[in-house]
Design a protein around this motif. Sequence first.
Motif, PDB file in Angstrom:
ATOM      1  N   ALA A  24      31.832 -37.653 -65.279  1.00  0.00           N
ATOM      2  CA  ALA A  24      32.347 -36.753 -64.247  1.00  0.00           C
ATOM      3  C   ALA A  24      31.299 -35.725 -63.843  1.00  0.00           C
ATOM      4  O   ALA A  24      30.445 -35.346 -64.634  1.00  0.00           O
ATOM      5  CB  ALA A  24      33.599 -36.040 -64.760  1.00  0.00           C
ATOM      6  N   GLY A  25      31.399 -35.297 -62.619  1.00  0.00           N
ATOM      7  CA  GLY A  25      30.480 -34.293 -62.114  1.00  0.00           C
ATOM      8  C   GLY A  25      29.606 -34.859 -61.018  1.00  0.00           C
ATOM      9  O   GLY A  25      29.517 -36.060 -60.818  1.00  0.00           O
ATOM     10  N   LYS A  26      28.954 -33.974 -60.342  1.00  0.00           N
ATOM     11  CA  LYS A  26      28.161 -34.335 -59.170  1.00  0.00           C
ATOM     12  C   LYS A  26      26.883 -35.090 -59.522  1.00  0.00           C
ATOM     13  O   LYS A  26      26.420 -35.926 -58.748  1.00  0.00           O
ATOM     14  CB  LYS A  26      27.822 -33.054 -58.408  1.00  0.00           C
ATOM     15  N   HIS A  27      26.306 -34.820 -60.697  1.00  0.00           N
ATOM     16  CA  HIS A  27      24.963 -35.328 -60.976  1.00  0.00           C
ATOM     17  C   HIS A  27      24.857 -36.365 -62.095  1.00  0.00           C
ATOM     18  O   HIS A  27      23.850 -37.069 -62.170  1.00  0.00           O
ATOM     19  CB  HIS A  27      24.031 -34.159 -61.314  1.00  0.00           C
ATOM     20  N   MET A  29      26.193 -39.332 -62.882  1.00  0.00           N
ATOM     21  CA  MET A  29      25.984 -40.741 -62.552  1.00  0.00           C
ATOM     22  C   MET A  29      24.617 -40.958 -61.908  1.00  0.00           C
ATOM     23  O   MET A  29      23.976 -41.977 -62.138  1.00  0.00           O
ATOM     24  CB  MET A  29      27.105 -41.270 -61.663  1.00  0.00           C
ATOM     25  N   VAL A  30      24.157 -39.990 -61.129  1.00  0.00           N
ATOM     26  CA  VAL A  30      22.841 -40.108 -60.497  1.00  0.00           C
ATOM     27  C   VAL A  30      21.741 -40.035 -61.560  1.00  0.00           C
ATOM     28  O   VAL A  30      20.763 -40.783 -61.514  1.00  0.00           O
ATOM     29  CB  VAL A  30      22.646 -39.024 -59.418  1.00  0.00           C
ATOM     30  N   ILE A  31      21.910 -39.159 -62.539  1.00  0.00           N
ATOM     31  CA  ILE A  31      20.950 -39.069 -63.652  1.00  0.00           C
ATOM     32  C   ILE A  31      20.901 -40.401 -64.392  1.00  0.00           C
ATOM     33  O   ILE A  31      19.816 -40.932 -64.656  1.00  0.00           O
ATOM     34  CB  ILE A  31      21.323 -37.922 -64.619  1.00  0.00           C
ATOM     35  N   LEU A  32      22.055 -40.947 -64.713  1.00  0.00           N
ATOM     36  CA  LEU A  32      22.112 -42.228 -65.430  1.00  0.00           C
ATOM     37  C   LEU A  32      21.478 -43.344 -64.610  1.00  0.00           C
ATOM     38  O   LEU A  32      20.723 -44.168 -65.138  1.00  0.00           O
ATOM     39  CB  LEU A  32      23.557 -42.572 -65.789  1.00  0.00           C
ATOM     40  N   VAL A  53      19.532 -29.916 -57.202  1.00  0.00           N
ATOM     41  CA  VAL A  53      20.084 -29.447 -58.472  1.00  0.00           C
ATOM     42  C   VAL A  53      19.250 -28.292 -59.021  1.00  0.00           C
ATOM     43  O   VAL A  53      18.020 -28.289 -58.907  1.00  0.00           O
ATOM     44  CB  VAL A  53      20.175 -30.608 -59.491  1.00  0.00           C
ATOM     45  N   SER A  54      19.923 -27.301 -59.595  1.00  0.00           N
ATOM     46  CA  SER A  54      19.202 -26.184 -60.225  1.00  0.00           C
ATOM     47  C   SER A  54      18.755 -26.595 -61.628  1.00  0.00           C
ATOM     48  O   SER A  54      19.291 -27.536 -62.220  1.00  0.00           O
ATOM     49  CB  SER A  54      20.114 -24.956 -60.322  1.00  0.00           C
ATOM     50  N   ASP A  55      17.774 -25.876 -62.159  1.00  0.00           N
ATOM     51  CA  ASP A  55      17.303 -26.141 -63.523  1.00  0.00           C
ATOM     52  C   ASP A  55      18.450 -26.031 -64.524  1.00  0.00           C
ATOM     53  O   ASP A  55      18.583 -26.862 -65.424  1.00  0.00           O
ATOM     54  CB  ASP A  55      16.208 -25.154 -63.926  1.00  0.00           C
ATOM     55  N   LYS A  56      19.263 -24.993 -64.359  1.00  0.00           N
ATOM     56  CA  LYS A  56      20.379 -24.747 -65.281  1.00  0.00           C
ATOM     57  C   LYS A  56      21.388 -25.897 -65.259  1.00  0.00           C
ATOM     58  O   LYS A  56      21.824 -26.374 -66.307  1.00  0.00           O
ATOM     59  CB  LYS A  56      21.072 -23.435 -64.907  1.00  0.00           C
ATOM     60  N   THR A  57      21.742 -26.360 -64.072  1.00  0.00           N
ATOM     61  CA  THR A  57      22.720 -27.448 -63.946  1.00  0.00           C
ATOM     62  C   THR A  57      22.161 -28.744 -64.505  1.00  0.00           C
ATOM     63  O   THR A  57      22.849 -29.465 -65.240  1.00  0.00           O
ATOM     64  CB  THR A  57      23.133 -27.636 -62.471  1.00  0.00           C
ATOM     65  N   LEU A  58      20.916 -29.059 -64.183  1.00  0.00           N
ATOM     66  CA  LEU A  58      20.304 -30.274 -64.697  1.00  0.00           C
ATOM     67  C   LEU A  58      20.213 -30.224 -66.213  1.00  0.00           C
ATOM     68  O   LEU A  58      20.547 -31.190 -66.899  1.00  0.00           O
ATOM     69  CB  LEU A  58      18.919 -30.489 -64.072  1.00  0.00           C
ATOM     70  N   SER A  59      19.787 -29.098 -66.740  1.00  0.00           N
ATOM     71  CA  SER A  59      19.676 -28.936 -68.185  1.00  0.00           C
ATOM     72  C   SER A  59      21.031 -29.120 -68.870  1.00  0.00           C
ATOM     73  O   SER A  59      21.149 -29.817 -69.884  1.00  0.00           O
ATOM     74  CB  SER A  59      19.106 -27.555 -68.504  1.00  0.00           C
ATOM     75  N   ARG A  60      22.076 -28.519 -68.302  1.00  0.00           N
ATOM     76  CA  ARG A  60      23.424 -28.644 -68.873  1.00  0.00           C
ATOM     77  C   ARG A  60      23.901 -30.097 -68.844  1.00  0.00           C
ATOM     78  O   ARG A  60      24.435 -30.615 -69.821  1.00  0.00           O
ATOM     79  CB  ARG A  60      24.410 -27.755 -68.117  1.00  0.00           C
ATOM     80  N   ASN A  61      23.685 -30.784 -67.725  1.00  0.00           N
ATOM     81  CA  ASN A  61      24.088 -32.179 -67.614  1.00  0.00           C
ATOM     82  C   ASN A  61      23.356 -33.062 -68.613  1.00  0.00           C
ATOM     83  O   ASN A  61      23.957 -33.931 -69.238  1.00  0.00           O
ATOM     84  CB  ASN A  61      23.867 -32.692 -66.192  1.00  0.00           C
ATOM     85  N   LEU A  62      22.052 -32.826 -68.775  1.00  0.00           N
ATOM     86  CA  LEU A  62      21.273 -33.605 -69.733  1.00  0.00           C
ATOM     87  C   LEU A  62      21.759 -33.363 -71.165  1.00  0.00           C
ATOM     88  O   LEU A  62      21.878 -34.302 -71.947  1.00  0.00           O
ATOM     89  CB  LEU A  62      19.785 -33.273 -69.604  1.00  0.00           C
ATOM     90  N   LYS A  63      22.065 -32.113 -71.492  1.00  0.00           N
ATOM     91  CA  LYS A  63      22.585 -31.807 -72.831  1.00  0.00           C
ATOM     92  C   LYS A  63      23.918 -32.493 -73.078  1.00  0.00           C
ATOM     93  O   LYS A  63      24.159 -33.030 -74.162  1.00  0.00           O
ATOM     94  CB  LYS A  63      22.721 -30.293 -73.023  1.00  0.00           C
ATOM     95  N   GLU A  64      24.794 -32.489 -72.079  1.00  0.00           N
ATOM     96  CA  GLU A  64      26.091 -33.143 -72.221  1.00  0.00           C
ATOM     97  C   GLU A  64      25.934 -34.649 -72.375  1.00  0.00           C
ATOM     98  O   GLU A  64      26.599 -35.264 -73.216  1.00  0.00           O
ATOM     99  CB  GLU A  64      26.987 -32.818 -71.023  1.00  0.00           C
ATOM    100  N   LEU A  65      25.058 -35.249 -71.588  1.00  0.00           N
ATOM    101  CA  LEU A  65      24.819 -36.689 -71.701  1.00  0.00           C
ATOM    102  C   LEU A  65      24.225 -37.042 -73.062  1.00  0.00           C
ATOM    103  O   LEU A  65      24.546 -38.081 -73.644  1.00  0.00           O
ATOM    104  CB  LEU A  65      23.907 -37.173 -70.568  1.00  0.00           C
ATOM    105  N   GLU A  66      23.374 -36.160 -73.579  1.00  0.00           N
ATOM    106  CA  GLU A  66      22.798 -36.378 -74.909  1.00  0.00           C
ATOM    107  C   GLU A  66      23.873 -36.234 -75.986  1.00  0.00           C
ATOM    108  O   GLU A  66      23.947 -37.059 -76.911  1.00  0.00           O
ATOM    109  CB  GLU A  66      21.656 -35.402 -75.158  1.00  0.00           C
TER     110      GLU A  66
END
Length: 110
Positions: A24-27, A29-32, A53-66
């Motif tokens: 879920a979220g805007k980014h 699936m695109v990251i994956l 995407v902002s640094d903060k949002t990208l960082s948060r998404n990457l942490k969640e995916l990890e």
Amino acid sequence: MIRNYIEHANFEGTGFSYTLSLIAGKHKMVILYCLMEFQVVRFNELKRYLKTVSDKTLSRNLKELEQDQLILRQEYPQIPPKVEYRLSERGLSLMKILDQLCVWGEENRL
């Protein structure tokens, strides 16, 4: 099968709901998808690919995916720091589903 999920009184307990919570979220699936296409990607490369995407949002998404064990983070002890991201085995198994979303989108584009 989807009808069975909808008929459940507790939608939140379904596999469908769980899968959606992971992507879920805007980014996410695109990251994956980016990691599927390019295999190993650094933070700034992802940022360029996602554009807005902002640094903060990208960082948060990457942490969640990890945390959800869909991606692996490799940090190299050097100056400047180097961090690479790639799909985990679990993330790779999800690519079959995301690929089918792409196929459906191509076949049903209005």
